[in-house]
Scaffold this motif. Structure first.
Motif, PDB file in Angstrom:
ATOM      1  N   PRO A 163       0.813  -1.225   0.000  1.00  0.00           N
ATOM      2  CA  PRO A 163       0.000   0.000   0.000  1.00  0.00           C
ATOM      3  C   PRO A 163       0.848   1.277   0.000  1.00  0.00           C
ATOM      4  CG  PRO A 163      -0.862  -1.560   1.603  1.00  0.00           C
ATOM      5  CD  PRO A 163       0.442  -2.108   1.120  1.00  0.00           C
ATOM      6  N   ARG A 164       1.973   1.259   0.694  1.00  0.00           N
ATOM      7  CA  ARG A 164       2.841   2.441   0.722  1.00  0.00           C
ATOM      8  C   ARG A 164       3.394   2.733  -0.661  1.00  0.00           C
ATOM      9  NH1 ARG A 164       7.878   3.270   0.575  1.00  0.00           N
ATOM     10  NH2 ARG A 164       8.492   1.101   0.874  1.00  0.00           N
ATOM     11  N   ILE A 165       3.809   1.698  -1.367  1.00  0.00           N
ATOM     12  CA  ILE A 165       4.371   1.875  -2.711  1.00  0.00           C
ATOM     13  C   ILE A 165       3.294   2.315  -3.698  1.00  0.00           C
ATOM     14  CG2 ILE A 165       5.441   0.650  -4.643  1.00  0.00           C
ATOM     15  CD1 ILE A 165       6.960  -1.014  -2.507  1.00  0.00           C
ATOM     16  N   VAL A 166       2.090   1.744  -3.589  1.00  0.00           N
ATOM     17  CA  VAL A 166       0.990   2.155  -4.469  1.00  0.00           C
ATOM     18  C   VAL A 166       0.689   3.636  -4.273  1.00  0.00           C
ATOM     19  CG1 VAL A 166      -1.484   1.858  -4.891  1.00  0.00           C
ATOM     20  CG2 VAL A 166      -0.005  -0.140  -4.699  1.00  0.00           C
ATOM     21  N   ALA A 167       0.699   4.075  -3.028  1.00  0.00           N
ATOM     22  CA  ALA A 167       0.457   5.502  -2.749  1.00  0.00           C
ATOM     23  C   ALA A 167       1.579   6.365  -3.324  1.00  0.00           C
ATOM     24  CB  ALA A 167       0.324   5.728  -1.247  1.00  0.00           C
ATOM     25  N   ALA A 168       2.824   5.894  -3.231  1.00  0.00           N
ATOM     26  CA  ALA A 168       3.955   6.646  -3.779  1.00  0.00           C
ATOM     27  C   ALA A 168       3.870   6.740  -5.298  1.00  0.00           C
ATOM     28  CB  ALA A 168       5.274   6.001  -3.358  1.00  0.00           C
ATOM     29  N   ILE A 169       3.438   5.672  -5.944  1.00  0.00           N
ATOM     30  CA  ILE A 169       3.273   5.688  -7.399  1.00  0.00           C
ATOM     31  C   ILE A 169       2.169   6.658  -7.797  1.00  0.00           C
ATOM     32  CG2 ILE A 169       2.516   4.303  -9.390  1.00  0.00           C
ATOM     33  CD1 ILE A 169       4.027   1.930  -8.127  1.00  0.00           C
ATOM     34  N   ALA A 170       1.068   6.628  -7.069  1.00  0.00           N
ATOM     35  CA  ALA A 170      -0.041   7.547  -7.366  1.00  0.00           C
ATOM     36  C   ALA A 170       0.387   8.998  -7.192  1.00  0.00           C
ATOM     37  CB  ALA A 170      -1.236   7.226  -6.471  1.00  0.00           C
ATOM     38  N   ALA A 171       1.142   9.270  -6.137  1.00  0.00           N
ATOM     39  CA  ALA A 171       1.608  10.643  -5.907  1.00  0.00           C
ATOM     40  C   ALA A 171       2.571  11.077  -7.005  1.00  0.00           C
ATOM     41  CB  ALA A 171       2.283  10.738  -4.543  1.00  0.00           C
ATOM     42  N   ALA A 172       3.420  10.189  -7.440  1.00  0.00           N
ATOM     43  CA  ALA A 172       4.380  10.513  -8.498  1.00  0.00           C
ATOM     44  C   ALA A 172       3.670  10.730  -9.831  1.00  0.00           C
ATOM     45  CB  ALA A 172       5.420   9.407  -8.621  1.00  0.00           C
ATOM     46  N   ARG A 173       2.627   9.951 -10.106  1.00  0.00           N
ATOM     47  CA  ARG A 173       1.855  10.138 -11.343  1.00  0.00           C
ATOM     48  C   ARG A 173       1.177  11.493 -11.375  1.00  0.00           C
ATOM     49  NH1 ARG A 173      -1.066   4.373 -12.375  1.00  0.00           N
ATOM     50  NH2 ARG A 173       0.657   3.491 -13.565  1.00  0.00           N
ATOM     51  N   ALA A 174       0.786  11.971 -10.222  1.00  0.00           N
ATOM     52  CA  ALA A 174       0.099  13.266 -10.148  1.00  0.00           C
ATOM     53  C   ALA A 174       1.013  14.421 -10.552  1.00  0.00           C
ATOM     54  CB  ALA A 174      -0.440  13.494  -8.742  1.00  0.00           C
ATOM     55  N   HIS A 175       2.332  14.181 -10.543  1.00  0.00           N
ATOM     56  CA  HIS A 175       3.275  15.240 -10.901  1.00  0.00           C
ATOM     57  C   HIS A 175       3.390  15.460 -12.404  1.00  0.00           C
ATOM     58  CE1 HIS A 175       5.061  14.354  -6.782  1.00  0.00           C
ATOM     59  NE2 HIS A 175       4.581  15.583  -6.710  1.00  0.00           N
ATOM     60  N   GLY A 176       2.761  14.600 -13.205  1.00  0.00           N
ATOM     61  CA  GLY A 176       2.769  14.830 -14.648  1.00  0.00           C
ATOM     62  C   GLY A 176       3.615  13.843 -15.422  1.00  0.00           C
ATOM     63  N   ASP A 177       4.413  14.345 -16.356  1.00  0.00           N
ATOM     64  CA  ASP A 177       5.194  13.561 -17.314  1.00  0.00           C
ATOM     65  C   ASP A 177       5.976  12.445 -16.617  1.00  0.00           C
ATOM     66  OD1 ASP A 177       6.464  12.624 -19.517  1.00  0.00           O
ATOM     67  OD2 ASP A 177       7.768  14.355 -19.797  1.00  0.00           O
ATOM     68  N   LEU A 178       5.681  11.197 -16.976  1.00  0.00           N
ATOM     69  CA  LEU A 178       6.303  10.049 -16.320  1.00  0.00           C
ATOM     70  C   LEU A 178       7.674   9.710 -16.891  1.00  0.00           C
ATOM     71  CD1 LEU A 178       3.246   7.643 -15.968  1.00  0.00           C
ATOM     72  CD2 LEU A 178       4.154   9.258 -14.303  1.00  0.00           C
ATOM     73  N   ARG A 179       7.975  10.190 -18.094  1.00  0.00           N
ATOM     74  CA  ARG A 179       9.255   9.851 -18.717  1.00  0.00           C
ATOM     75  C   ARG A 179      10.444  10.401 -17.941  1.00  0.00           C
ATOM     76  NH1 ARG A 179       8.331  12.145 -24.393  1.00  0.00           N
ATOM     77  NH2 ARG A 179       7.007  13.442 -23.123  1.00  0.00           N
ATOM     78  N   GLU A 180      10.286  11.554 -17.336  1.00  0.00           N
ATOM     79  CA  GLU A 180      11.392  12.184 -16.608  1.00  0.00           C
ATOM     80  C   GLU A 180      11.096  12.327 -15.124  1.00  0.00           C
ATOM     81  OE1 GLU A 180      12.604  15.761 -18.485  1.00  0.00           O
ATOM     82  OE2 GLU A 180      12.618  14.843 -20.479  1.00  0.00           O
TER      83      GLU A 180
END
Length: 158
Positions: free
Chosen positions: A27-44
């Motif tokens: 669950p901690r990692i899923v939340a971290a992935i969701a938060a990172a996706r919210a920042h926009g462009d995933l390539r960088e």
């Protein structure tokens, strides 16, 4: 696939780690992935890539533990009646014949081994030499530091 010996304590530790990975880490990692996706462009997005890498490591460990538990032969040494013989799970006290140094080891599975805490892997040269021997027997062990001789002074099944 062959059965791998594991003590009751070792199986409990693996089950506890598996539960922690599934209930806390995932669950901690899923939340971290969701938060990172919210920042926009995933390539960088370094946070996203780091979280995905961590997710891969956790999932690999979960599969590894599940595989080990499914192939484990759990041995409860307190239920055995081997007499004074050394068997898997036994605690063995030794005296080195060359210098009189005393040692105490518990023979455990590969994943449980921790030589600093006296937990000796069943696959180690010393454990292989000790298994099926009895109190009073002398064993010759080829170690990385050379040939050593030990006398078995006590065997306990705790």
């Amino acid at each position: 696939m062959s059965r791998v010996p594991l003590t009751v304590r070792g199986a409990e530790r693996l089950r506890a780690e598996l539960k922690r990975l599934k209930t806390e880490e995932r669950p901690r990692i899923v939340a971290a992935i969701a938060a990172a996706r919210a920042h926009g462009d995933l390539r960088e997005n370094a946070e996203y890539h780091a979280a995905k890498e961590q997710q891969g490591l956790v999932e690999a460990r979960v599969r590894d533990i599940e595989s080990k538990l499914s192939n484990a032969q759990i041995v409860d040494v307190t239920q055995l009646t081997p007499g004074s013989r050394v068997v898997f799970g036994a605690t063995v006290r030794l005296v080195a014949l060359d210098d009189g140094a005393e040692a105490c080891y518990r023979i455990v599975g590969e994943d449980e081994a921790d030589i600093k805490n006296g937990l000796l892997s069943i696959g180690s040269p010393i454990a292989r030499a000790l298994v099926a021997r009895q109190v009073g027997d002398t064993v010759e062990v080829t170690t990385p530091s050379g040939q050593r001789s030990y006398e078995i002074t006590d065997v306990e099944y705790i």
